[in-house]
Design an enzyme around this catalytic site. Structure first.
Site, mmCIF file in Angstrom:
data_model
loop_
_atom_site.group_PDB
_atom_site.id
_atom_site.type_symbol
_atom_site.label_atom_id
_atom_site.label_comp_id
_atom_site.label_asym_id
_atom_site.label_seq_id
_atom_site.Cartn_x
_atom_site.Cartn_y
_atom_site.Cartn_z
ATOM 1 N N ARG A 46 0.846 -1.196 0.000
ATOM 2 C CA ARG A 46 0.000 0.000 0.000
ATOM 3 C C ARG A 46 0.879 1.243 0.000
ATOM 4 O O ARG A 46 0.566 2.251 -0.645
ATOM 5 C CB ARG A 46 -0.940 0.007 1.212
ATOM 6 C CG ARG A 46 -1.698 1.343 1.344
ATOM 7 C CD ARG A 46 -2.772 1.345 2.392
ATOM 8 N NE ARG A 46 -2.489 0.615 3.592
ATOM 9 C CZ ARG A 46 -1.716 1.031 4.592
ATOM 10 N NH1 ARG A 46 -1.093 2.204 4.517
ATOM 11 N NH2 ARG A 46 -1.548 0.282 5.669
ATOM 12 N N TYR A 98 -16.323 17.057 -15.672
ATOM 13 C CA TYR A 98 -16.768 15.683 -15.513
ATOM 14 C C TYR A 98 -17.746 15.578 -14.343
ATOM 15 O O TYR A 98 -17.503 16.118 -13.266
ATOM 16 C CB TYR A 98 -15.541 14.793 -15.283
ATOM 17 C CG TYR A 98 -15.866 13.381 -14.854
ATOM 18 C CD1 TYR A 98 -16.782 12.605 -15.562
ATOM 19 C CD2 TYR A 98 -15.243 12.823 -13.749
ATOM 20 C CE1 TYR A 98 -17.076 11.311 -15.163
ATOM 21 C CE2 TYR A 98 -15.522 11.524 -13.350
ATOM 22 C CZ TYR A 98 -16.448 10.773 -14.063
ATOM 23 O OH TYR A 98 -16.737 9.501 -13.660
ATOM 24 N N ASP A 170 -7.014 19.112 -14.962
ATOM 25 C CA ASP A 170 -7.391 17.774 -15.405
ATOM 26 C C ASP A 170 -7.046 17.685 -16.887
ATOM 27 O O ASP A 170 -7.696 18.303 -17.728
ATOM 28 C CB ASP A 170 -8.893 17.550 -15.169
ATOM 29 C CG ASP A 170 -9.358 16.163 -15.586
ATOM 30 O OD1 ASP A 170 -8.659 15.508 -16.378
ATOM 31 O OD2 ASP A 170 -10.447 15.740 -15.126
ATOM 32 N N LYS A 195 -8.285 6.333 -19.070
ATOM 33 C CA LYS A 195 -8.619 6.778 -20.416
ATOM 34 C C LYS A 195 -7.421 6.624 -21.363
ATOM 35 O O LYS A 195 -6.989 5.515 -21.622
ATOM 36 C CB LYS A 195 -9.139 8.217 -20.369
ATOM 37 C CG LYS A 195 -10.176 8.499 -19.275
ATOM 38 C CD LYS A 195 -11.353 7.565 -19.276
ATOM 39 C CE LYS A 195 -12.520 8.029 -18.406
ATOM 40 N NZ LYS A 195 -12.266 8.095 -16.974
#
Length: 379
Positions: A46, A98, A170, A195
């Site tokens: 982690r 978004y 972004d 994406k």
């Protein structure tokens, strides 16, 4: 090092044990220590993992940044940045963004005392009028989702110069191949790696790229403390996907141009939103900060009914009706009921997002087949 070379080599070394040219998948949760605290940089996956570590170095190189951080999704990356703020802080965001980001801001972080302002950032005076001593972040998308508006990154950076305000961009729609916001003055770049960076519709991941050492330490702490990290298998898949990023983006852009021009010339199509048109608002800024204009396109029909838009979406054969974007296959979507359904209708309409708007993610298929699919679907 040129972009295509960075995509293939940056941050990567042959495996020191075997000489494997591909970064191994370190599918482990923990690491053996010779003595307490002697962990050679790795103690628990982690916190850090060698496969993810290689990917994060690659991320940084792609955006000409010093640091890269990988998260379990784009929203997890955005979440981490918002967690650097405290109750009473304010964020100025583009109003065309978004839907998941809007939901995160308004349904999660507003409940913890952050205040968000959503404005049209194509006019920088709208941003300037909202800046005060509580403003800590300006959040921009460019091109915006789904209206393809262009925001002047350098203009925003100059506006914020000398102020203790982060400019976060972004950059998902452009990818680092088409645009590098840090080169234009941004402090932080966010990607939905799902994406274009991954590019094959088989991974969910997010990333932050930045230069500031102190902010990187804070974000790395949050990355570990909150635990929204990707696994080594996903990190491997993204490293593999990035190796063809420059080739894919070139074809996305070529196909996007052809599709945009076809739609604009169709007698049944009303408006086409694509930043590569010379009459697109802020085209000159797009030309200055982007290397090409990508494969994301939105359009409306002269018959502005939702039923007609839905029929077109249902008739597509190659443009698959699905969430997401940026994969090698072409996708179509209905933002009002899919990606942006969490934004109230009156807010969507303010940015021009009609209920009948169709969004396309133009893939890398043969362009003649894509045009034929558009022709038969629109009729």
């Amino acid at each position: 090092m040129k972009f295509g070379t960075k995509a293939i080599h940056a941050g990567l070394e042959p495996d020191p044990t075997t000489g494997a040219i591909m970064t191994p998948i370190y599918q482990t949760s923990t690491y053996v220590q010779a003595s307490p605290g002697d962990h050679k940089g790795y103690e628990y996956s982690r916190t850090q993992n060698p496969t993810r570590h290689a990917l994060e170095k690659n991320f940084a190189a792609l955006e000409n940044a010093k640091h890269g951080l990988a998260f379990a999704s784009g929203l997890a990356a955005t979440d981490a940045l918002m967690k650097t703020l405290k109750p009473g802080d304010e964020v100025i965001s583009t109003n065309d963004l978004y839907g998941g980001t809007y939901r995160l801001f308004t349904k999660v972080f507003e409940g913890y005392g952050l205040k968000f302002h959503f404005v049209d950032m194509t006019d920088l005076s709208n941003v300037s009028s909202l800046i005060n001593e509580k403003t800590k972040v300006v959040w921009a998308e460019t091109p915006t989702n789904p209206m393809m508006s262009i925001i002047d990154i350098r203009g925003l950076a100059d506006l914020l110069k000398g102020k203790d305000i982060l400019l976060a961009v972004d950059n998902t729609f452009s990818s680092p191949y088409l645009q590098n916001p840090i080169d234009h003055g941004a402090d932080v770049v966010m990607h939905s790696v799902t994406k274009y960076l991954a590019g094959h519709s088989d991974v969910v991941m997010g990333a932050l790229m930045l230069n500031d050492d102190q902010l990187q330490e804070r974000l790395a702490f949050l990355q570990n403390a909150s635990g929204a990290v990707p696994g080594p298998q996903d990190s491997f898949l993204v490293l593999r996907g990035i190796k063809t990023l420059h080739l894919r983006m070139q074809r996305h852009s070529e196909n996007g141009r052809e599709v945009a021009q076809y739609l604009r010339g169709h007698e049944k199509v009303d408006k086409v939103y694509w930043p590569g048109f010379e009459d697109h608002p802020n085209f000159e800024i797009a030309k200055k900060q982007m290397r090409d204009f990508g494969g994301m396109i939105s359009f409306t029909m002269k018959d502005d009914s939702v039923d007609y838009a839905v029929k077109i979406l249902e008739r597509f054969k190659l443009f698959s009706l699905a969430e997401s974007l940026g994969g090698v296959e072409s996708l179509s979507g209905h933002p009002a009921s899919m990606t942006h359904a969490s934004i109230p209708r009156e807010e969507r309409l303010k940015s021009g997002l009609k209920d009948s708007l169709i969004r396309l993610s133009v893939g890398v298929e043969d362009i003649e087949d894509l045009i034929a699919d558009l022709k038969q679907a629109i009729g």
